[in-house]
Design a protein around this motif. Sequence first.
Motif, PDB file in Angstrom:
ATOM      1  N   PRO A  20      55.030  33.479  34.366  1.00 22.73           N
ATOM      2  CA  PRO A  20      55.382  32.917  35.384  1.00 22.73           C
ATOM      3  C   PRO A  20      55.767  33.329  36.864  1.00 22.73           C
ATOM      4  CG  PRO A  20      57.571  33.416  33.895  1.00 22.73           C
ATOM      5  CD  PRO A  20      56.319  34.011  33.412  1.00 22.73           C
ATOM      6  N   PRO A  21      55.281  32.329  37.614  1.00 25.73           N
ATOM      7  CA  PRO A  21      55.269  33.275  39.114  1.00 25.73           C
ATOM      8  C   PRO A  21      56.594  34.070  39.515  1.00 25.73           C
ATOM      9  CG  PRO A  21      54.694  30.847  39.175  1.00 25.73           C
ATOM     10  CD  PRO A  21      55.102  31.132  37.591  1.00 25.73           C
ATOM     11  N   VAL A  22      57.725  33.631  39.015  1.00 26.34           N
ATOM     12  CA  VAL A  22      58.982  34.617  39.345  1.00 26.34           C
ATOM     13  C   VAL A  22      58.925  35.745  38.705  1.00 26.34           C
ATOM     14  CG1 VAL A  22      60.402  33.717  37.478  1.00 26.34           C
ATOM     15  CG2 VAL A  22      61.456  34.592  39.740  1.00 26.34           C
ATOM     16  N   GLU A  23      58.254  35.996  37.447  1.00 24.49           N
ATOM     17  CA  GLU A  23      58.199  37.270  36.668  1.00 24.49           C
ATOM     18  C   GLU A  23      57.084  37.973  37.475  1.00 24.49           C
ATOM     19  OE1 GLU A  23      58.871  37.513  32.709  1.00 24.49           O
ATOM     20  OE2 GLU A  23      59.853  35.627  32.615  1.00 24.49           O
ATOM     21  N   PHE A  24      56.095  37.374  37.526  1.00 18.60           N
ATOM     22  CA  PHE A  24      54.691  38.209  38.182  1.00 18.60           C
ATOM     23  C   PHE A  24      55.112  38.764  39.643  1.00 18.60           C
ATOM     24  CE2 PHE A  24      50.755  38.176  40.554  1.00 18.60           C
ATOM     25  CZ  PHE A  24      50.181  39.145  39.851  1.00 18.60           C
ATOM     26  N   GLU A  25      55.759  37.854  40.246  1.00 18.34           N
ATOM     27  CA  GLU A  25      55.894  38.369  41.904  1.00 18.34           C
ATOM     28  C   GLU A  25      56.916  39.624  41.680  1.00 18.34           C
ATOM     29  OE1 GLU A  25      54.408  37.395  44.375  1.00 18.34           O
ATOM     30  OE2 GLU A  25      53.231  35.956  43.231  1.00 18.34           O
ATOM     31  N   PHE A  26      57.869  39.784  40.584  1.00 22.28           N
ATOM     32  CA  PHE A  26      58.790  40.937  40.421  1.00 22.28           C
ATOM     33  C   PHE A  26      57.617  41.973  40.513  1.00 22.28           C
ATOM     34  CE2 PHE A  26      60.845  44.007  37.729  1.00 22.28           C
ATOM     35  CZ  PHE A  26      62.111  43.981  38.616  1.00 22.28           C
ATOM     36  N   LEU A  27      56.747  42.107  39.658  1.00 21.64           N
ATOM     37  CA  LEU A  27      55.829  43.295  39.447  1.00 21.64           C
ATOM     38  C   LEU A  27      54.756  43.536  40.721  1.00 21.64           C
ATOM     39  CD1 LEU A  27      55.028  42.962  35.664  1.00 21.64           C
ATOM     40  CD2 LEU A  27      56.641  44.445  36.727  1.00 21.64           C
ATOM     41  N   VAL A  28      54.334  42.450  40.957  1.00 27.44           N
ATOM     42  CA  VAL A  28      52.961  42.514  42.025  1.00 27.44           C
ATOM     43  C   VAL A  28      53.175  43.483  43.062  1.00 27.44           C
ATOM     44  CG1 VAL A  28      53.555  40.584  43.339  1.00 27.44           C
ATOM     45  CG2 VAL A  28      51.126  41.266  43.007  1.00 27.44           C
ATOM     46  N   ALA A  29      54.227  43.474  43.659  1.00 24.33           N
ATOM     47  CA  ALA A  29      54.554  44.363  44.689  1.00 24.33           C
ATOM     48  C   ALA A  29      54.632  45.888  44.343  1.00 24.33           C
ATOM     49  CB  ALA A  29      55.792  43.866  45.575  1.00 24.33           C
ATOM     50  N   ARG A  30      54.937  46.081  43.102  1.00 26.47           N
ATOM     51  CA  ARG A  30      55.069  47.364  42.573  1.00 26.47           C
ATOM     52  C   ARG A  30      54.056  47.855  41.843  1.00 26.47           C
ATOM     53  NH1 ARG A  30      59.538  44.316  42.421  1.00 26.47           N
ATOM     54  NH2 ARG A  30      61.513  45.182  43.284  1.00 26.47           N
ATOM     55  N   MET A  31      52.931  46.963  41.764  1.00 28.13           N
ATOM     56  CA  MET A  31      51.556  47.609  40.886  1.00 28.13           C
ATOM     57  C   MET A  31      50.535  48.219  41.761  1.00 28.13           C
ATOM     58  SD  MET A  31      51.257  43.746  39.222  1.00 28.13           S
ATOM     59  CE  MET A  31      49.464  43.772  39.150  1.00 28.13           C
ATOM     60  N   GLU A  32      50.230  49.412  41.204  1.00 30.93           N
ATOM     61  CA  GLU A  32      49.107  50.255  41.835  1.00 30.93           C
ATOM     62  C   GLU A  32      47.752  50.236  41.129  1.00 30.93           C
ATOM     63  OE1 GLU A  32      48.144  55.082  42.072  1.00 30.93           O
ATOM     64  OE2 GLU A  32      50.397  54.639  41.343  1.00 30.93           O
ATOM     65  N   PRO A  33      47.033  49.408  41.571  1.00 32.24           N
ATOM     66  CA  PRO A  33      45.638  49.295  40.949  1.00 32.24           C
ATOM     67  C   PRO A  33      44.916  50.834  40.983  1.00 32.24           C
ATOM     68  CG  PRO A  33      45.551  48.594  43.195  1.00 32.24           C
ATOM     69  CD  PRO A  33      46.982  49.124  43.105  1.00 32.24           C
ATOM     70  N   VAL A  34      44.285  50.998  39.874  1.00 30.71           N
ATOM     71  CA  VAL A  34      43.670  52.265  39.463  1.00 30.71           C
ATOM     72  C   VAL A  34      42.353  52.073  38.618  1.00 30.71           C
ATOM     73  CG1 VAL A  34      45.681  53.741  39.779  1.00 30.71           C
ATOM     74  CG2 VAL A  34      45.097  52.531  37.453  1.00 30.71           C
ATOM     75  N   SER A  35      41.454  52.889  38.853  1.00 28.00           N
ATOM     76  CA  SER A  35      40.271  52.995  38.004  1.00 28.00           C
ATOM     77  C   SER A  35      40.130  54.349  37.234  1.00 28.00           C
ATOM     78  CB  SER A  35      38.851  52.655  38.609  1.00 28.00           C
ATOM     79  OG  SER A  35      38.818  51.631  39.437  1.00 28.00           O
ATOM     80  N   LEU A  36      40.104  54.311  36.331  1.00 24.55           N
ATOM     81  CA  LEU A  36      40.264  55.547  35.207  1.00 24.55           C
ATOM     82  C   LEU A  36      39.026  55.886  34.319  1.00 24.55           C
ATOM     83  CD1 LEU A  36      43.621  54.941  33.600  1.00 24.55           C
ATOM     84  CD2 LEU A  36      43.275  55.989  35.918  1.00 24.55           C
ATOM     85  N   THR A  37      38.444  56.875  34.461  1.00 21.75           N
ATOM     86  CA  THR A  37      37.150  57.268  33.890  1.00 21.75           C
ATOM     87  C   THR A  37      37.109  57.770  32.318  1.00 21.75           C
ATOM     88  OG1 THR A  37      37.325  59.313  34.997  1.00 21.75           O
ATOM     89  CG2 THR A  37      36.095  57.737  36.172  1.00 21.75           C
ATOM     90  N   ASN A  38      36.299  57.637  31.835  1.00 23.10           N
ATOM     91  CA  ASN A  38      36.044  58.117  30.392  1.00 23.10           C
ATOM     92  C   ASN A  38      36.790  59.418  30.298  1.00 23.10           C
ATOM     93  OD1 ASN A  38      34.825  55.841  29.883  1.00 23.10           O
ATOM     94  ND2 ASN A  38      33.149  56.785  29.018  1.00 23.10           N
ATOM     95  N   GLY A  39      37.641  59.770  29.347  1.00 20.89           N
ATOM     96  CA  GLY A  39      38.233  61.045  29.067  1.00 20.89           C
ATOM     97  C   GLY A  39      39.575  61.353  29.764  1.00 20.89           C
ATOM     98  N   THR A  40      40.043  60.415  30.672  1.00 25.30           N
ATOM     99  CA  THR A  40      41.155  60.337  31.339  1.00 25.30           C
ATOM    100  C   THR A  40      42.412  60.569  30.240  1.00 25.30           C
ATOM    101  OG1 THR A  40      40.334  59.516  33.455  1.00 25.30           O
ATOM    102  CG2 THR A  40      42.914  59.446  33.051  1.00 25.30           C
ATOM    103  N   ILE A  41      43.373  61.301  30.367  1.00 24.85           N
ATOM    104  CA  ILE A  41      44.477  61.130  29.567  1.00 24.85           C
ATOM    105  C   ILE A  41      45.631  60.542  30.374  1.00 24.85           C
ATOM    106  CG2 ILE A  41      46.388  62.494  28.476  1.00 24.85           C
ATOM    107  CD1 ILE A  41      44.247  64.693  27.905  1.00 24.85           C
ATOM    108  N   ILE A  42      46.151  59.244  29.937  1.00 20.46           N
ATOM    109  CA  ILE A  42      47.064  58.675  30.702  1.00 20.46           C
ATOM    110  C   ILE A  42      48.545  59.302  30.564  1.00 20.46           C
ATOM    111  CG2 ILE A  42      48.264  56.388  30.803  1.00 20.46           C
ATOM    112  CD1 ILE A  42      45.844  55.248  30.138  1.00 20.46           C
TER     113      ILE A  42
END
Length: 239
Positions: A20-42
């Motif tokens: 729901p919007p209230v929970e999503f908004e709690f996370l959205v400001a703290r979300m870091e977009p990334v692109s991970l390539t093959n072989g990356t160990i998270i």
Amino acid sequence: MHDLPQSRMTIENHILASLPPVEFEFLVARMEPVSLTNGTIIANAGETVRRCYFPSNGMISLLSVTENGKAVEVGFTGYEGVVGLAAILGKNEMPYQALVQAGSDGFFVDSQVVAELFKRNGEFHDAVLRYTYVILRQISQTAVCNHFHTIQARLCRWMTIMSERSNNRHLTLTQEFIAHMLGVQRTSVGMIATAMQNDGMIRYRRGKVEILDFERMRNSACECYFVVSNEMAEYINSK
């Protein structure tokens, strides 16, 4: 699924998109977009979970690792889930290695932020518990698969999943890597790959695999592919 504000139209991760919007908004400001390539160990097994990863696509293998460094795939995740469940479930230590198998876009979120939202017992809490069941079912099915099913059926299952998750029938896979994922001998993989090529199912050379007959490969996969796929579909369609 809840009505999504414009800022959420590109969110493809199932858990995030279900909020729901209230929970999503709690996370959205703290979300870091990334692109991970093959072989990356998270994350490696035994590490403290500092960030959770919410994939939008691709495939992340979950690998159980022995003391001498040998590993075998026990599960996988992608757009349906999250890497770093341990931070939410009370023991903040990775039980397995998380390795990017097919290039993945997604979001990192600080594990303490994720744990705080989980403790609010809202939609995020319920979505994570449903997803946790999916992972448990997958890991238990993998144990059955590794013990009872033929290497060829397991290989067909694994390559079918890889093709679906990468949206590609041309895969970069060495025999050594496949053997590593399945926990079998490289010579066994070589013999089976040769037989599958002679049968017209794949074309294989120099670490490149082209799936020539995807439907036959999928139908040749062991029952575990269909058990896990059906469980995943039920989970995705439940919200």
